[in-house]
Motif scaffolding. Sequence first.
Motif, PDB file in Angstrom:
ATOM      1  N   LEU A   1       1.881 -47.188  -1.169  1.00 21.56           N
ATOM      2  CA  LEU A   1       2.060 -45.750  -1.395  1.00 21.56           C
ATOM      3  C   LEU A   1       3.148 -45.145  -0.510  1.00 21.56           C
ATOM      4  O   LEU A   1       3.424 -43.950  -0.618  1.00 21.56           O
ATOM      5  CB  LEU A   1       0.749 -45.006  -1.131  1.00 21.56           C
TER       6      LEU A   1
ATOM      7  N   GLN B   1      -0.640 -42.925  -8.380  1.00 16.20           N
ATOM      8  CA  GLN B   1      -1.436 -43.752  -9.281  1.00 16.20           C
ATOM      9  C   GLN B   1      -0.657 -44.965  -9.766  1.00 16.20           C
ATOM     10  O   GLN B   1      -1.197 -46.077  -9.834  1.00 16.20           O
ATOM     11  CB  GLN B   1      -1.908 -42.905 -10.476  1.00 16.20           C
TER      12      GLN B   1
ATOM     13  N   ALA C   1      -0.452 -47.509  -6.941  1.00 16.35           N
ATOM     14  CA  ALA C   1      -1.730 -48.195  -6.771  1.00 16.35           C
ATOM     15  C   ALA C   1      -1.966 -49.186  -7.903  1.00 16.35           C
ATOM     16  O   ALA C   1      -2.497 -50.286  -7.682  1.00 16.35           O
ATOM     17  CB  ALA C   1      -2.869 -47.177  -6.701  1.00 16.35           C
TER      18      ALA C   1
END
Length: 248
Positions: A124, A141, A144
């Motif tokens: 991230l 998102q 990830a």
Amino acid sequence: MLERLTTIMARLRDPVGGCAWDRVQTFATIAPYTIEEAYEVADAIAADDMAALRDELGDLQLQIVFHAAIAEDRGDFTLDQVIAGICDKMERRHPHVFGDTAASPGWESLKAAERAEKPDGSALAGVAVALPALMRAEKLQRRAARTGFDWPDAAGPRGKVIEEIAEVDDAADADARTDEIGDLLFAVVNWARHLGVDAEVALRQANAKFERRFRAIETAPGFAALPLDDKEALWSAAKRDQADKPRD
């Protein structure tokens, strides 16, 4: 022309004969203007207004020169170093164009390798905090997801949206409600991502749609004093009328 702009900026920030406002600016005070100018570039593109785009790109370039001038005054780096840095990065990320590699290893894999070399090696790392919240949520998102932390299909995030709505309803106080609304918005972004929808673009379009329709109905005589049912009727009529017209 870039040299002319840097010369202008140097005069504006001259301690003796410069502009009092320009001399006292810092990275932090200029940052909001930089973000604003980037959005104005996006607005000009959305409007397909090339004259405005040319003007806004100039304003954005000024922001870059301004930040570089502040950095140079502090002894941090120069505009030449900024440009050299991006040139090096573009060549490094395109070895199939500027090197001997026949096929590209992939933009994202190259960026991931660069991130891994930095102190913060998280998947991230580098997702800018200043991004619009919907855009940042989607980027987090996606990052990830590259590690395998993701729903296999859209059913998972859809169920999460329903779950988060219930948690908003059950929130005990304003702080809890704020927290749950945040979770709900994050879940909606995740659902949109799985459906192949850019949440930031979708909300921008919804904002534009609302603005068009509201502008169409607020000119009705005595609009503010009308009962809600009458306003809803005007809204429905505006929806029907605008549905029959070409989209912006």
